[in-house]
Design a protein around this motif. Structure first.
Motif, mmCIF file in Angstrom:
data_model
loop_
_atom_site.group_PDB
_atom_site.id
_atom_site.type_symbol
_atom_site.label_atom_id
_atom_site.label_comp_id
_atom_site.label_asym_id
_atom_site.label_seq_id
_atom_site.Cartn_x
_atom_site.Cartn_y
_atom_site.Cartn_z
ATOM 1 N N ASP A 16 52.227 -42.747 -43.945
ATOM 2 C CA ASP A 16 53.358 -42.349 -44.775
ATOM 3 C C ASP A 16 54.575 -42.229 -43.864
ATOM 4 N N VAL A 17 55.655 -42.936 -44.208
ATOM 5 C CA VAL A 17 56.825 -43.004 -43.333
ATOM 6 C C VAL A 17 57.390 -41.622 -43.042
ATOM 7 N N ALA A 18 57.433 -40.738 -44.016
ATOM 8 C CA ALA A 18 57.988 -39.394 -43.807
ATOM 9 C C ALA A 18 57.006 -38.499 -43.060
ATOM 10 N N ARG A 19 55.769 -38.456 -43.528
ATOM 11 C CA ARG A 19 54.779 -37.540 -42.959
ATOM 12 C C ARG A 19 54.382 -37.905 -41.536
ATOM 13 N N GLN A 47 63.434 -45.482 -42.585
ATOM 14 C CA GLN A 47 63.921 -44.505 -43.552
ATOM 15 C C GLN A 47 65.170 -44.944 -44.306
ATOM 16 N N GLN A 48 65.825 -46.025 -43.877
ATOM 17 C CA GLN A 48 67.080 -46.425 -44.504
ATOM 18 C C GLN A 48 67.084 -47.866 -45.001
ATOM 19 N N ALA A 49 65.991 -48.578 -44.907
ATOM 20 C CA ALA A 49 65.972 -50.003 -45.249
ATOM 21 C C ALA A 49 66.366 -50.232 -46.699
ATOM 22 N N ASP A 50 67.147 -51.282 -46.926
ATOM 23 C CA ASP A 50 67.645 -51.554 -48.270
ATOM 24 C C ASP A 50 66.534 -51.965 -49.224
ATOM 25 N N ALA A 51 65.436 -52.502 -48.699
ATOM 26 C CA ALA A 51 64.330 -52.956 -49.543
ATOM 27 C C ALA A 51 63.258 -51.889 -49.730
ATOM 28 N N GLY A 52 63.470 -50.702 -49.171
ATOM 29 C CA GLY A 52 62.497 -49.635 -49.292
ATOM 30 C C GLY A 52 61.704 -49.423 -48.018
ATOM 31 N N PRO A 53 60.937 -48.352 -47.928
ATOM 32 C CA PRO A 53 60.200 -48.044 -46.695
ATOM 33 C C PRO A 53 59.132 -49.076 -46.391
ATOM 34 N N PRO A 54 58.905 -49.377 -45.127
ATOM 35 C CA PRO A 54 57.872 -50.342 -44.744
ATOM 36 C C PRO A 54 56.472 -49.851 -45.100
ATOM 37 N N LEU A 55 55.541 -50.788 -45.143
ATOM 38 C CA LEU A 55 54.131 -50.434 -45.174
ATOM 39 C C LEU A 55 53.747 -49.997 -43.766
ATOM 40 N N LEU A 56 53.039 -48.906 -43.659
ATOM 41 C CA LEU A 56 52.669 -48.345 -42.361
ATOM 42 C C LEU A 56 51.159 -48.178 -42.298
ATOM 43 N N GLU A 57 50.571 -48.689 -41.218
ATOM 44 C CA GLU A 57 49.130 -48.566 -41.000
ATOM 45 C C GLU A 57 48.896 -47.866 -39.666
ATOM 46 N N GLU A 65 45.458 -40.162 -33.960
ATOM 47 C CA GLU A 65 46.235 -41.393 -34.096
ATOM 48 C C GLU A 65 46.431 -42.052 -32.734
ATOM 49 N N VAL A 66 45.986 -43.299 -32.618
ATOM 50 C CA VAL A 66 46.091 -44.010 -31.346
ATOM 51 C C VAL A 66 46.761 -45.370 -31.472
ATOM 52 N N GLY A 67 47.111 -45.784 -32.692
ATOM 53 C CA GLY A 67 47.756 -47.077 -32.877
ATOM 54 C C GLY A 67 48.513 -47.118 -34.191
ATOM 55 N N ALA A 68 49.466 -48.038 -34.268
ATOM 56 C CA ALA A 68 50.260 -48.176 -35.486
ATOM 57 C C ALA A 68 50.804 -49.590 -35.576
ATOM 58 N N CYS A 69 51.003 -50.063 -36.791
ATOM 59 C CA CYS A 69 51.734 -51.287 -37.039
ATOM 60 C C CYS A 69 52.331 -51.200 -38.440
ATOM 61 N N SER A 70 53.323 -52.040 -38.712
ATOM 62 C CA SER A 70 54.072 -51.910 -39.950
ATOM 63 C C SER A 70 54.450 -53.274 -40.496
ATOM 64 N N ALA A 71 54.836 -53.262 -41.762
ATOM 65 C CA ALA A 71 55.403 -54.447 -42.408
ATOM 66 C C ALA A 71 56.702 -54.013 -43.075
ATOM 67 N N GLY A 72 57.815 -54.456 -42.510
ATOM 68 C CA GLY A 72 59.107 -54.122 -43.087
ATOM 69 C C GLY A 72 59.350 -54.949 -44.341
ATOM 70 N N ARG A 73 59.667 -54.292 -45.434
ATOM 71 C CA ARG A 73 59.883 -55.006 -46.694
ATOM 72 C C ARG A 73 61.157 -55.847 -46.612
ATOM 73 N N ARG A 74 61.090 -57.050 -47.156
ATOM 74 C CA ARG A 74 62.240 -57.949 -47.220
ATOM 75 C C ARG A 74 62.357 -58.540 -48.629
ATOM 76 N N GLN A 108 43.971 -55.777 -39.828
ATOM 77 C CA GLN A 108 43.265 -56.079 -41.070
ATOM 78 C C GLN A 108 43.584 -55.051 -42.147
ATOM 79 N N GLY A 109 43.716 -53.797 -41.742
ATOM 80 C CA GLY A 109 44.072 -52.759 -42.700
ATOM 81 C C GLY A 109 45.446 -52.984 -43.295
ATOM 82 N N LEU A 110 46.401 -53.361 -42.435
ATOM 83 C CA LEU A 110 47.755 -53.630 -42.926
ATOM 84 C C LEU A 110 47.772 -54.843 -43.844
ATOM 85 N N ALA A 111 47.057 -55.902 -43.461
ATOM 86 C CA ALA A 111 47.015 -57.110 -44.281
ATOM 87 C C ALA A 111 46.400 -56.814 -45.645
ATOM 88 N N ALA A 112 45.373 -55.972 -45.700
ATOM 89 C CA ALA A 112 44.735 -55.631 -46.978
ATOM 90 C C ALA A 112 45.704 -54.883 -47.883
#
Length: 347
Positions: A16-19, A47-57, A65-74, A108-112
């Motif tokens: 969750d981008v905020a949490r 937090q400010q993207a015009d297309a909304g918050p990214p997907l966060l894994e 928590e030891v790793g993270a990756c994201s998909a910025g919405r476009r 794989q989690g992000l892609a799903a």
């Protein structure tokens, strides 16, 4: 005899981008760019993207928590219809957990998640990561090619010639090419060129009026450009605005100067990606007048849109592959056309 330590229990979960802000920044620290830059990047991109918050894994090991990756919405279009896209960014794993299994689980989690919320997830993997991308289900979309046009040849000639000869020869080459450009494109003088530090309402009007090409292209309205360039924590973006005699905007180039080279991060025209040679000639003239040594642009586009750049002397200087993963609803076929620039990355 020492007992062998048990391997950590890894798991991927949606973030969750905020949490999860503090957890993500902790993972990034020392692993992803300059630490001082990261809070500003998070505020802007997450937090400010015009297309909304990214997907966060997030990747956890024994609950930590030891790793993270994201998909910025476009916001994109495919053949003129809305396409929900996301760009894969900010993959970071703590050093002690950098092995194929955990990284693969994270992606794989992000892609799903993306398959349920996006039509297309795309990224720009380095050569070593390509096999992993293919294993997850990504397929090639094209190549983002960097093209360069040299304006001041002295320092380039100095790589092969003595300095006493390189710079005079460079000045002669510069003068010849400047005259050639002016004679070949006299209609450039009819364009009014202005540098601007930010977007304005004319950019929005141009987007509404402009031709939208077939294939995949990002929405380039004022809301997106304001976020992508005006509010970017990477300072120094400037727009070259080209107008006709009536003052209406005909084309724009979003640029940033680095080491004497003017990098064109994005552009658009009344005819969409089909920018005219006179517009590119106006860009070169403005760059010369500002004293820049070269102009570069990264493009993945159809040959018809690339042709004017090549006609003006832009030469390929390297490329990077673009891979994409389609949701089941889109059919999964590779589109016949693609128009990406450097602006379609995260920064």
């Amino acid at each position: 005899m020492n007992a062998q330590l048990a391997a950590p229990a890894y798991a991927a979960r949606q973030g969750d981008v905020a949490r999860d802000r503090d957890a993500v920044l902790s993972i990034w620290r020392g692993n992803l760019g300059e630490d001082a830059h990261m809070p500003a990047k998070y505020a802007w991109f997450y937090q400010q993207a015009d297309a909304g918050p990214p997907l966060l894994e997030l990747l956890t090991a024994d609950g930590l928590e030891v790793g993270a990756c994201s998909a910025g919405r476009r916001r994109m279009l495919r053949d003129g219809k809305p396409l929900r896209a996301g760009v894969l960014v900010d993959l970071a794993v703590l050093p002690e957990h950098r092995s194929l299994g955990p990284a693969l689980m994270l992606q794989q989690g992000l892609a799903a998640t993306a398959r349920n919320e996006l039509d297309l997830l795309y990224g720009f993997p380095n050569p070593k990561a390509v096999p992993v991308f293919k294993r997850i289900g990504y397929r090639p979309l094209g190549d983002l090619v960097r093209y360069v046009r040299v304006l001041r040849h002295g320092r380039y000639f100095a790589r092969r010639l003595p300095q006493w000869l390189a710079y005079p020869a460079g000045m002669l080459a510069d003068l010849f090419l400047r005259l050639r450009d002016a004679l070949s494109h006299p209609d450039t003088a009819l364009l009014h060129a202005d540098w601007s530090e930010s977007t304005d309402s004319r950019v929005q009007a141009l987007w509404v009026r402009s031709t939208k090409p077939d294939g995949i292209v990002a929405v380039r309205d004022q809301a997106h450009l304001t976020w992508r360039f005006d509010r970017s924590p990477q300072r120094g973006f400037r727009f070259l605005l080209l107008s006709g005699a009536d003052g209406s905007l005909l084309a724009w180039f979003a640029t940033r100067l680095q080491d004497g080279i003017l990098h064109v991060h994005d552009y658009w025209s009344l005819h969409g990606p089909a920018v005219g040679t006179r517009h590119i000639a106006a860009l070169l003239r403005a760059a010369r007048e500002a004293g820049h040594a070269a102009v570069s642009i990264e493009l993945a586009t159809a040959p018809i849109y690339l042709a004017p750049w090549q006609e003006l002397g832009f030469v390929a200087r390297g490329k990077r592959p673009i891979f994409g993963c389609w949701s089941a609803q889109t059919g999964g076929e590779v589109p016949t056309a693609l128009h990406f620039t450097a602006a379609d990355e995260d920064e």
